[in-house]
Design a protein around this motif. Structure first.
Motif, mmCIF file in Angstrom:
data_model
loop_
_atom_site.group_PDB
_atom_site.id
_atom_site.type_symbol
_atom_site.label_atom_id
_atom_site.label_comp_id
_atom_site.label_asym_id
_atom_site.label_seq_id
_atom_site.Cartn_x
_atom_site.Cartn_y
_atom_site.Cartn_z
ATOM 1 N N TRP A 19 -52.758 29.753 15.854
ATOM 2 C CA TRP A 19 -51.387 30.164 15.523
ATOM 3 C C TRP A 19 -51.385 31.157 14.368
ATOM 4 O O TRP A 19 -50.628 32.122 14.378
ATOM 5 C CB TRP A 19 -50.530 28.952 15.150
ATOM 6 C CG TRP A 19 -50.201 28.067 16.301
ATOM 7 C CD1 TRP A 19 -50.580 26.772 16.448
ATOM 8 C CD2 TRP A 19 -49.452 28.399 17.476
ATOM 9 N NE1 TRP A 19 -50.113 26.284 17.641
ATOM 10 C CE2 TRP A 19 -49.417 27.247 18.292
ATOM 11 C CE3 TRP A 19 -48.815 29.559 17.912
ATOM 12 C CZ2 TRP A 19 -48.757 27.230 19.519
ATOM 13 C CZ3 TRP A 19 -48.167 29.525 19.131
ATOM 14 C CH2 TRP A 19 -48.147 28.386 19.913
ATOM 15 N N ILE A 39 -45.805 25.025 13.087
ATOM 16 C CA ILE A 39 -45.897 25.111 14.561
ATOM 17 C C ILE A 39 -47.061 24.256 15.030
ATOM 18 O O ILE A 39 -46.938 23.449 15.955
ATOM 19 C CB ILE A 39 -46.138 26.559 15.025
ATOM 20 C CG1 ILE A 39 -44.977 27.459 14.674
ATOM 21 C CG2 ILE A 39 -46.329 26.592 16.543
ATOM 22 C CD1 ILE A 39 -45.213 28.892 15.106
ATOM 23 N N THR A 43 -46.345 20.971 17.357
ATOM 24 C CA THR A 43 -46.724 20.979 18.771
ATOM 25 C C THR A 43 -47.825 19.957 19.033
ATOM 26 O O THR A 43 -47.815 19.295 20.066
ATOM 27 C CB THR A 43 -47.195 22.371 19.217
ATOM 28 O OG1 THR A 43 -48.180 22.833 18.307
ATOM 29 C CG2 THR A 43 -46.066 23.350 19.285
#
Lengths: 373, 400
Positions: B152, B274, B278
């Motif tokens: 990411w 993130i 996730t």
């Protein structure tokens, strides 16, 4: 009297009640909401799949020319992310897999990895679950050690500092489990013990380790362990990290094993006592075989967790698979191709973990067969 | 068990045997082994302690937490409290703790929402939806979190610079400098409205209790939602309106090489959030799915046979039973998320681990630095455990 022909045999059900149409009707278009979800998801899925195919295959560059200054990656940079630059994998995959191990000797770590996989497969087959398996483990791990270090049988000596990549990940995971598992059984038994001092020690160990992140243990291994040892005595960084991983894994596995010990009906303990068995006879012959069998699926899930957690050694600078991947893109020519490298490294982790989780689910279904009606 | 049986034989304890000083006495063996183990552990600890103190003396490292009052001199990019490099190490570490909490609290909330949605999607009758959710869960759980974080972070860094930034919506700007969001310029009216809103929640809760008590008394169901709407929505809006209805939004604008104004989410924080959300959502989805599946189908049918509406079945019958199964594994997922936030150090978000690590390198106080990290995480872990245990005890099945 009537001449309407009675059809012979049963009639076929209407086409909307069987076959693919009926399946789609019940599973994809059962109502307006379901239809909307199917259409939206299908649209997103196709769009994502198409853009992924474009990126990974259509626009991808598979190799780049190389000259005296090194590989020329300008073609890849011109893509501006529209396509993958798989050339980085072609160029660097040996480095990512085996680190700085001498290039012409790469067959040795490769063979070591194959031996690890063979060891995993043998251990996964249920008819091999006998005590002889321990001998196979000892033999295999020795063979892997000889392969990696060398120095005998005409193999040249390779110091441990030059090892890297996939073998390090597999070594950390395998040796970690091989030592943590017996430790965890002892701790779990200790936590269930009626002797207060032993119980308190085990509870303290498990709760302290489970309360802190693995990173803090790894930092401890890298900066505090040298202070713990007498002057002049030093153990290398890989071994220190290995010890931290064993201590960490031991605490988590102990809780899983304890679950099995608690789930075993009390009658088993009492019956073993009534037979006049000693504590270790009772534990070894009656309790553990049943308790461990019950917790095999959660044990495998914990193993998957550890296999992934070995990647944390990146933070203290040990050269495992993920570190090798991260280092591969430090070179200026390949800077900025992180996504391709992480996809490659991720695929390797995915293969190992997916195999384990698939196996765990199969085993769970198998072991629970008697409970199903 | 012994409380419910009136048979006096069960209350009688076995007679106490005197301790025989013989190896065949189980208690003597127990005491012997405990002494052996405690002595072994004690001498190991003593050995480590004496080595350490010797090593520290040789290296002339003073132990103690005196360094906390010294000037830190380490720059911190983002902090919730005001901080300058000239502040003390103690304040720097406080900034680290707050940064850890910032990512953990928001992460837990978002992961719970996302994980619950995916868990429900996994159980959907729609084939496509349940398969997509299943594939997501499988892939996310089989990749190391650290790899996902690096992935990411690489993607966020590969975004175009501020000048060519992506603008998916008016005022939302995504570039390699992070995510910029429009911010509401905060005024007294907003604070007042927020306070009234919080009071409204308490009022609604009190009214709900009262309505239920009255229903218990006379059997008449009373609607709670009009009061709730009035207290939690209409009243705060009225207060805000009465104080002049200030509504000024500050948009991020390009000044030089970066954006100014608005809310700034740094790429490090964004990547960490993130990644954590996730990843943890994949685990929470499985927990939620297992919880809902653990409720016997007969419970649904029985509730429907009683004439309850679908929503009431879910709220009164199914969820209370599912929660009992969900809460314990959910707790360990929250703890994991908090502990996993320590991976921030790999992508340069300055959480407690990162700052303690820098402190440790600058001052050489290895033991103190690691002790601080461990104490902070133990405190957070124990607090979450205690809260969730309290909640679990509240909703647990009351048995005889």
């Amino acid at each position: 009297m009537s001449d309407t022909a009675i059809p012979s045999g049963p009639r076929k059900p209407p086409i909307t009640a069987v076959g693919p149409i009926a399946w789609a009707k019940t599973n994809l278009f059962s109502g307006w909401l379901s239809t909307a979800v199917t259409l939206a998801m299908g649209y997103l899925l196709i769009k994502l799949a198409l853009s992924f195919i474009d990126w990974a295959f259509v626009n991808a560059i598979w190799s780049v020319p190389s000259n005296a200054q090194g590989p020329q990656t300008q073609a890849c940079r011109d893509l501006r992310g529209a396509g993958a630059c798989w050339a980085v994998i072609g160029e660097k995959h040996r480095f990512m897999l085996f680190g700085t191990y001498p290039y012409e000797q790469h067959w040795r770590p490769a063979l070591a990895c194959v031996l690890f996989v063979v060891l995993y497969i043998i251990s996964a087959i249920r008819s091999f679950w006998r005590w002889e398996l321990a001998l196979v483990w000892i033999g295999m791990l020795t063979a892997i050690g000889i392969l990696m270090w060398g120095g005998v049988f005409g193999l040249s000596y390779v110091p441990q500092e030059r090892w890297g990549g996939l073998p390090i990940t597999l070594i950390l995971a395998t040796f970690g489990l091989a030592f943590a598992f017996p430790l965890s059984i002892l701790v779990a038994l200790g936590r269930r013990s009626s002797l207060p001092a032993i119980k308190v020690l085990c509870v303290l160990y498990v709760e302290l380790i489970r309360g802190v992140p693995l990173i803090s243990l790894l930092f401890m291994a890298s900066v505090m362990f040298p202070l713990f040892l007498p002057e002049g005595m030093n153990i290398d960084k890989l071994l220190r990290a290995q010890i931290a991983i064993i201590l960490f894994a031991g605490a988590y596995l102990a809780e899983v094993v304890r679950g099995g010990l608690q789930a075993l009906p009390k009658g088993q303990y009492e019956a073993a006592d009534a037979m006049g068995l000693s504590y270790w006879q009772k534990t070894g012959l009656i309790i553990l075989p049943q308790a461990l069998r019950m917790v095999i699926p959660p044990l495998v899930n914990t193993f998957i967790g550890f296999f992934k957690d070995t990647s944390l050694v990146l933070i203290i600078g040990i050269f495992d698979l993920l570190t090798a991947g991260k280092t591969a893109i430090v070179e200026p020519a390949w800077q900025g191709f992180g996504v391709e490298v992480y996809v490659f490294v991720g695929a390797i982790y995915l293969v190992f973990c997916y195999a384990m989780s698939k196996y765990s689910r199969g085993l769970e279904a198998d072991l629970n067969r008697h409970r199903r009606r | 068990m012994s409380e419910t049986t009136s048979d006096p034989r069960y209350k009688r304890r076995p007679p106490k045997r005197p301790l025989r000083l013989s190896w065949s006495d189980e208690r003597v063996r127990g005491i012997f082994w405990q002494i052996v183990v405690v002595a072994a552990v004690g001498s190991l600890i003593y050995w480590l302690y004496s080595n350490t103190s010797h090593n520290l003396a040789v290296r002339r490292i003073a132990t103690g937490f005196g360094f906390l009052d010294r000037e830190a001199g380490l720059p911190i990019a983002e902090s919730l409290i005001s901080y300058e490099p000239t502040d003390t190490y103690f304040r720097a570490l406080m900034v680290g703790v707050l940064n850890t909490l910032k990512v953990a609290v928001i992460g837990v909330v978002l992961a719970t929402i996302l994980g619950t949605l995916i868990g429900i999607a996994r159980l959907s009758k729609n084939f496509l939806l349940s398969r997509i959710a299943g594939a997501y869960i499988e892939i996310i759980r089989d990749l190391p979190l650290l790899l996902q974080l690096l992935f990411w972070y690489t993607i966020l860094q590969g975004l175009p610079g501020p000048r060519q930034a992506l603008k998916p919506m008016e005022g939302v700007v995504l570039s390699n400098r992070g995510l910029k969001l429009p911010a509401l310029i905060w005024e007294n009216a907003h604070t007042a409205a927020l306070v009234v809103f919080l009071l409204g929640i308490i009022g609604t809760w009190a009214y709900g209790r009262m309505a239920r008590a009255k229903q218990m008394a006379d059997g008449q169901p009373r609607k709670v939602w009009p009061t709730a709407l009035g207290l939690m929505l209409a009243l705060p809006v009225a207060v805000w309106w009465g104080m002049g209805a200030p509504w000024e939004i500050e948009y991020p604008v390009l000044r030089g090489f970066n954006f100014r104004g608005g809310i700034n989410v740094s790429p490090e924080y964004f990547a960490l959030l993130i990644g954590l959300v996730t990843y943890t959502a994949g685990f929470i989805a499985e927990v939620v799915r297992a919880g809902i599946m653990s409720v016997n189908h007969g419970q649904w049918e029985a509730a429907q046979a009683l004439g309850l509406k679908h929503g009431s079945v879910l709220r009164l019958i199914v969820m209370p039973q599912a929660l009992r199964v969900i809460i314990p594994p959910m707790t360990s997922n929250y703890l994991n998320l908090t502990k996993n936030s320590s991976l921030a150090v790999a992508i340069g978000y300055q959480d407690i681990v990162s700052i303690a690590n820098t402190t440790l390198n600058q001052t050489g106080q290895a033991i103190e630095g690691i002790a601080i990290i461990m104490v902070v995480y133990l405190t957070i872990s124990l607090s979450i455990s205690l809260f969730m245990n309290w909640y679990n005890a509240r909703i647990a099945l009351v048995e005889r």
